[in-house]
Design an enzyme around this catalytic site. Structure first.
Site, PDB file in Angstrom:
ATOM      1  N   LYS A  45       6.159  -6.868  -2.789  1.00  0.00           N
ATOM      2  CA  LYS A  45       7.268  -7.801  -3.534  1.00  0.00           C
ATOM      3  C   LYS A  45       8.632  -7.335  -3.131  1.00  0.00           C
ATOM      4  O   LYS A  45       9.455  -8.398  -3.514  1.00  0.00           O
ATOM      5  CB  LYS A  45       6.942  -7.336  -5.021  1.00  0.00           C
ATOM      6  CG  LYS A  45       5.607  -7.476  -5.469  1.00  0.00           C
ATOM      7  CD  LYS A  45       5.352  -7.395  -7.063  1.00  0.00           C
ATOM      8  CE  LYS A  45       5.542  -5.987  -7.593  1.00  0.00           C
ATOM      9  NZ  LYS A  45       4.401  -5.108  -7.255  1.00  0.00           N
ATOM     10  N   PHE A 100       5.593   4.855   3.339  1.00  0.00           N
ATOM     11  CA  PHE A 100       5.094   6.068   3.481  1.00  0.00           C
ATOM     12  C   PHE A 100       4.307   6.991   2.249  1.00  0.00           C
ATOM     13  O   PHE A 100       3.116   7.378   2.471  1.00  0.00           O
ATOM     14  CB  PHE A 100       6.642   7.068   3.765  1.00  0.00           C
ATOM     15  CG  PHE A 100       6.347   8.391   3.719  1.00  0.00           C
ATOM     16  CD1 PHE A 100       5.401   9.360   4.144  1.00  0.00           C
ATOM     17  CD2 PHE A 100       7.197   9.262   2.980  1.00  0.00           C
ATOM     18  CE1 PHE A 100       5.255  10.675   3.925  1.00  0.00           C
ATOM     19  CE2 PHE A 100       7.294  10.624   2.640  1.00  0.00           C
ATOM     20  CZ  PHE A 100       6.223  11.298   3.436  1.00  0.00           C
ATOM     21  N   ASP A 141      -0.702   8.086  -0.470  1.00  0.00           N
ATOM     22  CA  ASP A 141      -1.369   7.912  -1.819  1.00  0.00           C
ATOM     23  C   ASP A 141      -2.625   7.307  -1.825  1.00  0.00           C
ATOM     24  O   ASP A 141      -3.642   7.759  -2.675  1.00  0.00           O
ATOM     25  CB  ASP A 141      -0.282   7.041  -2.789  1.00  0.00           C
ATOM     26  CG  ASP A 141      -0.799   6.923  -4.437  1.00  0.00           C
ATOM     27  OD1 ASP A 141      -0.968   7.891  -4.957  1.00  0.00           O
ATOM     28  OD2 ASP A 141      -1.114   5.790  -4.658  1.00  0.00           O
ATOM     29  N   ASP A 181      -5.712   8.861  -3.522  1.00  0.00           N
ATOM     30  CA  ASP A 181      -6.423   8.426  -4.686  1.00  0.00           C
ATOM     31  C   ASP A 181      -7.866   7.685  -4.100  1.00  0.00           C
ATOM     32  O   ASP A 181      -8.458   7.136  -5.063  1.00  0.00           O
ATOM     33  CB  ASP A 181      -5.405   7.096  -5.390  1.00  0.00           C
ATOM     34  CG  ASP A 181      -4.334   7.862  -5.791  1.00  0.00           C
ATOM     35  OD1 ASP A 181      -4.521   9.232  -6.146  1.00  0.00           O
ATOM     36  OD2 ASP A 181      -3.540   7.309  -6.230  1.00  0.00           O
ATOM     37  N   ARG A 238      -4.895  -2.582  -0.831  1.00  0.00           N
ATOM     38  CA  ARG A 238      -3.498  -2.482  -1.359  1.00  0.00           C
ATOM     39  C   ARG A 238      -2.873  -3.739  -1.001  1.00  0.00           C
ATOM     40  O   ARG A 238      -3.155  -4.162   0.222  1.00  0.00           O
ATOM     41  CB  ARG A 238      -2.980  -1.607  -0.615  1.00  0.00           C
ATOM     42  CG  ARG A 238      -1.596  -1.222  -0.265  1.00  0.00           C
ATOM     43  CD  ARG A 238      -0.876  -0.691  -1.705  1.00  0.00           C
ATOM     44  NE  ARG A 238      -1.134   0.546  -2.154  1.00  0.00           N
ATOM     45  CZ  ARG A 238      -0.860   0.903  -3.441  1.00  0.00           C
ATOM     46  NH1 ARG A 238       0.059   0.359  -4.295  1.00  0.00           N
ATOM     47  NH2 ARG A 238      -1.215   2.416  -3.765  1.00  0.00           N
ATOM     48  N   ASP A 290       0.591  14.907 -10.478  1.00  0.00           N
ATOM     49  CA  ASP A 290      -0.476  13.937 -10.587  1.00  0.00           C
ATOM     50  C   ASP A 290      -1.837  14.303 -10.089  1.00  0.00           C
ATOM     51  O   ASP A 290      -2.760  14.310 -10.611  1.00  0.00           O
ATOM     52  CB  ASP A 290       0.339  12.492  -9.948  1.00  0.00           C
ATOM     53  CG  ASP A 290      -0.841  11.356 -10.044  1.00  0.00           C
ATOM     54  OD1 ASP A 290      -0.751  10.438 -10.757  1.00  0.00           O
ATOM     55  OD2 ASP A 290      -2.000  11.567  -9.159  1.00  0.00           O
ATOM     56  N   LYS A 297       7.255  10.896  -9.750  1.00  0.00           N
ATOM     57  CA  LYS A 297       6.387  10.200  -8.705  1.00  0.00           C
ATOM     58  C   LYS A 297       6.808   8.910  -8.594  1.00  0.00           C
ATOM     59  O   LYS A 297       6.675   8.331  -7.601  1.00  0.00           O
ATOM     60  CB  LYS A 297       4.885  10.388  -9.057  1.00  0.00           C
ATOM     61  CG  LYS A 297       4.334   9.522 -10.043  1.00  0.00           C
ATOM     62  CD  LYS A 297       2.699   9.332 -10.062  1.00  0.00           C
ATOM     63  CE  LYS A 297       2.091   8.322 -11.199  1.00  0.00           C
ATOM     64  NZ  LYS A 297       0.872   7.765 -10.961  1.00  0.00           N
ATOM     65  N   PHE A 352       8.167   1.391 -15.959  1.00  0.00           N
ATOM     66  CA  PHE A 352       7.547   0.801 -15.118  1.00  0.00           C
ATOM     67  C   PHE A 352       6.321   1.337 -14.570  1.00  0.00           C
ATOM     68  O   PHE A 352       5.133   0.634 -14.402  1.00  0.00           O
ATOM     69  CB  PHE A 352       8.322   0.751 -13.828  1.00  0.00           C
ATOM     70  CG  PHE A 352       7.893   0.247 -12.655  1.00  0.00           C
ATOM     71  CD1 PHE A 352       8.014  -1.183 -12.388  1.00  0.00           C
ATOM     72  CD2 PHE A 352       7.186   0.819 -11.453  1.00  0.00           C
ATOM     73  CE1 PHE A 352       7.606  -1.713 -11.209  1.00  0.00           C
ATOM     74  CE2 PHE A 352       6.872   0.363 -10.147  1.00  0.00           C
ATOM     75  CZ  PHE A 352       6.877  -0.899 -10.253  1.00  0.00           C
ATOM     76  N   ASP A 388       2.266   0.077 -14.422  1.00  0.00           N
ATOM     77  CA  ASP A 388       1.488   0.361 -13.726  1.00  0.00           C
ATOM     78  C   ASP A 388       0.006   0.949 -14.213  1.00  0.00           C
ATOM     79  O   ASP A 388      -1.099   0.245 -13.638  1.00  0.00           O
ATOM     80  CB  ASP A 388       1.994   1.297 -12.434  1.00  0.00           C
ATOM     81  CG  ASP A 388       1.046   1.467 -11.164  1.00  0.00           C
ATOM     82  OD1 ASP A 388       0.768   0.610 -10.418  1.00  0.00           O
ATOM     83  OD2 ASP A 388       0.289   2.464 -11.070  1.00  0.00           O
ATOM     84  N   ASP A 389      -0.082   1.811 -15.026  1.00  0.00           N
ATOM     85  CA  ASP A 389      -1.030   2.360 -15.407  1.00  0.00           C
ATOM     86  C   ASP A 389      -1.920   1.263 -16.506  1.00  0.00           C
ATOM     87  O   ASP A 389      -3.153   1.299 -16.610  1.00  0.00           O
ATOM     88  CB  ASP A 389      -0.824   3.515 -16.641  1.00  0.00           C
ATOM     89  CG  ASP A 389      -0.382   4.846 -15.630  1.00  0.00           C
ATOM     90  OD1 ASP A 389      -0.239   4.524 -14.291  1.00  0.00           O
ATOM     91  OD2 ASP A 389      -0.322   5.955 -16.362  1.00  0.00           O
TER      92      ASP A 389
HETATM   93  C1  GPP Z   1       2.360   5.745  -7.942  1.00  0.00           C
HETATM   94  O1  GPP Z   1       1.238   6.062  -8.275  1.00  0.00           O
HETATM   95  C2  GPP Z   1       3.085   6.929  -6.976  1.00  0.00           C
HETATM   96  C3  GPP Z   1       3.357   6.939  -5.869  1.00  0.00           C
HETATM   97  C4  GPP Z   1       2.766   5.683  -4.892  1.00  0.00           C
HETATM   98  C5  GPP Z   1       3.959   8.146  -5.054  1.00  0.00           C
HETATM   99  C6  GPP Z   1       3.196   8.450  -4.279  1.00  0.00           C
HETATM  100  C7  GPP Z   1       3.829   9.898  -3.624  1.00  0.00           C
HETATM  101  C8  GPP Z   1       3.622  10.624  -2.490  1.00  0.00           C
HETATM  102  C9  GPP Z   1       4.491  11.732  -2.453  1.00  0.00           C
HETATM  103  C10 GPP Z   1       2.557  10.426  -1.751  1.00  0.00           C
HETATM  104  P1  GPP Z   1      -0.191   5.463  -8.313  1.00  0.00           P
HETATM  105  O2  GPP Z   1      -1.160   6.043  -7.394  1.00  0.00           O
HETATM  106  O3  GPP Z   1      -0.426   5.162  -9.747  1.00  0.00           O
HETATM  107  O4  GPP Z   1       0.039   4.101  -7.318  1.00  0.00           O
HETATM  108  P2  GPP Z   1      -0.955   2.886  -7.228  1.00  0.00           P
HETATM  109  O5  GPP Z   1      -1.384   2.278  -8.602  1.00  0.00           O
HETATM  110  O6  GPP Z   1       0.088   1.997  -6.536  1.00  0.00           O
HETATM  111  O7  GPP Z   1      -1.761   3.383  -6.211  1.00  0.00           O
HETATM  112 MG    MG Z   2      -2.622   5.126  -6.234  1.00  0.00          MG
HETATM  113 MG    MG Z   3      -1.389   3.168 -10.451  1.00  0.00          MG
HETATM  114 MG    MG Z   4      -1.583   8.259  -7.062  1.00  0.00          MG
END
Ligand code: GPP
Ligand code: MG
Ligand code: MG
Ligand code: MG
Length: 347
Positions: free
Chosen positions: A50, A90, A95, A99, A104, A166, A192, A231, A235-236
């Site tokens: 975005k 990056f 991430d 995860d 994505r 996290d 984060k 924000f 996302d959560d």
């Molecule tokens: C979002 O968490 C946080 C990040 C993308 C920061 C990552 C940091 C690093 C040093 C690698 P998230 O896992 O909830 O994001 P999403 O939902 O987009 O996977």
């Molecule tokens: Mg993630």
């Molecule tokens: Mg997330």
């Molecule tokens: Mg994550």
């Protein structure tokens, strides 16, 4: 009020930056097929989002100046904006590995592309390096060059400690709901997400205009960090309640045992029986267990709880923005524009 930048205008800057990055790699005689790999990684990972963070830099610069930008000013501001997108690329490539994410931006995560796998780790490092190549190329002579370099280093470290918290709060092998709390949650999300997503673009705009003095940076931080927290709560929320087709990613927080806003809210209101459902199903890599948690989240009316939270936090943020003293060169509009971009977002 000057016009906001468009995605099309912002993306039109990228090919020039990409050419700089490829030329830089060529100076080291990187063989052509490896250069093609780097190009592919840049295009798939840095472009296609975005660009809210990236576009906020030229938008903030224009609001701070109170006028439209010249072509040269736009190029400089958008270049800083693209650096925030490279930092984001990056982080996201890394991430998604950590995860175990699947998609994505509506496509397979980079590490899941054919032939990529763990090479994605090196690609992530190269996306980070690209920031400093561009900074040197375009800002070496800028009076705030070292502030810009240090800002990227500091924000990267802040994001890494947030990611560490996290991950350590979400062990894969042992689910312990006592490990979660709203104060741990706040630490995680401020570091984060909030620093790199909200503070960074505005701090870059301030430095570009040599307005990045400690007082302005502190005021910006005091509003942008709570905004970034909001924000990440969105996302959560979207991880569970958003539509994968719409948000471009499939939620993994329940299976990943994440200390998310939803599970923390649930823990505050569950009956002992409902807590047992969470104990038995949260953090298990299994669709049935995940479905049981989703059903409980619905029973607990967490969607409504989120909507109530959203109204109250946005009211507070608006009050804080209204109280900004503009005499030091800061502008309320910078923060209003950022808030308008995320309020009630659904992706
Ligand atoms: C979002 O968490 C946080 C990040 C993308 C920061 C990552 C940091 C690093 C040093 C690698 P998230 O896992 O909830 O994001 P999403 O939902 O987009 O996977
Ligand atoms: Mg993630
Ligand atoms: Mg997330
Ligand atoms: Mg994550």
């Amino acid at each position: 009020m000057a016009q906001r930048t468009t995605l099309q205008e912002f993306e039109s800057i990228f090919p020039k930056l990409e050419a700089t990055l490829l030329a830089h790699a060529q100076k080291y005689n990187l063989p052509a097929e490896h250069l093609a790999w780097y190009k592919q990684s840049l295009e798939i990972n840095a472009v296609g989002g975005k660009c809210n963070r990236g576009m906020s830099v030229p938008d903030s610069v224009s609001i701070l100046l109170g006028r439209a930008l010249t072509e040269e000013e736009y190029f400089k501001a958008a270049t800083l904006g693209w650096m925030t997108e490279l930092l984001q690329a990056f982080f996201l490539v890394s991430d998604d590995i950590m995860d175990s994410s699947i998609t994505r931006r509506g496509k397979p995560c980079w590490y899941r592309h054919e032939g990529v796998g763990m090479i994605a780790i090196n690609d992530a490092f190269m996306l980070e390096s690209a920031i400093y190549t561009l900074l040197k190329e375009h800002f070496r002579q800028h009076p705030s060059y070292i502030d810009l370099v240090e800002l990227f280093h500091e924000v990267t470290f802040q994001t890494e400690i947030g990611q560490l918290a996290d991950l350590l709060t979400a062990p894969e092998d042992k689910v312990n709901l006592d490990n979660f709390s709203m104060s741990k949650y706040q630490f995680i999300v401020i570091y984060k997400t909030a620093y790199y997503s909200f503070y960074l673009p505005v701090a870059l705009a301030l430095h570009m205009l040599e307005l990045g003095n400690p007082a302005n940076l502190k005021t910006a931080e005091s509003i942008l960090i709570p905004m970034g927290e909001y924000f990440q709560i969105q996302d959560d929320y979207l991880d569970n309640f958003g539509l994968p087709e719409h948000i471009g990613k499939i939620g993994t927080d329940i299976m990943d045992n994440k200390c998310s806003w939803l599970v923390n809210q649930a823990l505050q209101i569950v009956t002992p029986e409902q807590r047992k459902v969470l104990e038995d199903n949260y953090g298990r890599k299994n669709k049935d267990n995940e479905a049981a948690v989703k059903t409980l989240f619905n029973e607990l009316k967490l969607e409504q709880r989120y909507l109530d939270y959203e109204e109250s936090v946005v009211t507070d943020l608006r009050k804080q923005i209204a109280a900004i003293d503009e005499s030091s060169g800061l502008k309320k509009g910078v923060f209003e524009a950022f808030l308008a971009k995320i309020y009630k977002r659904s992706k």
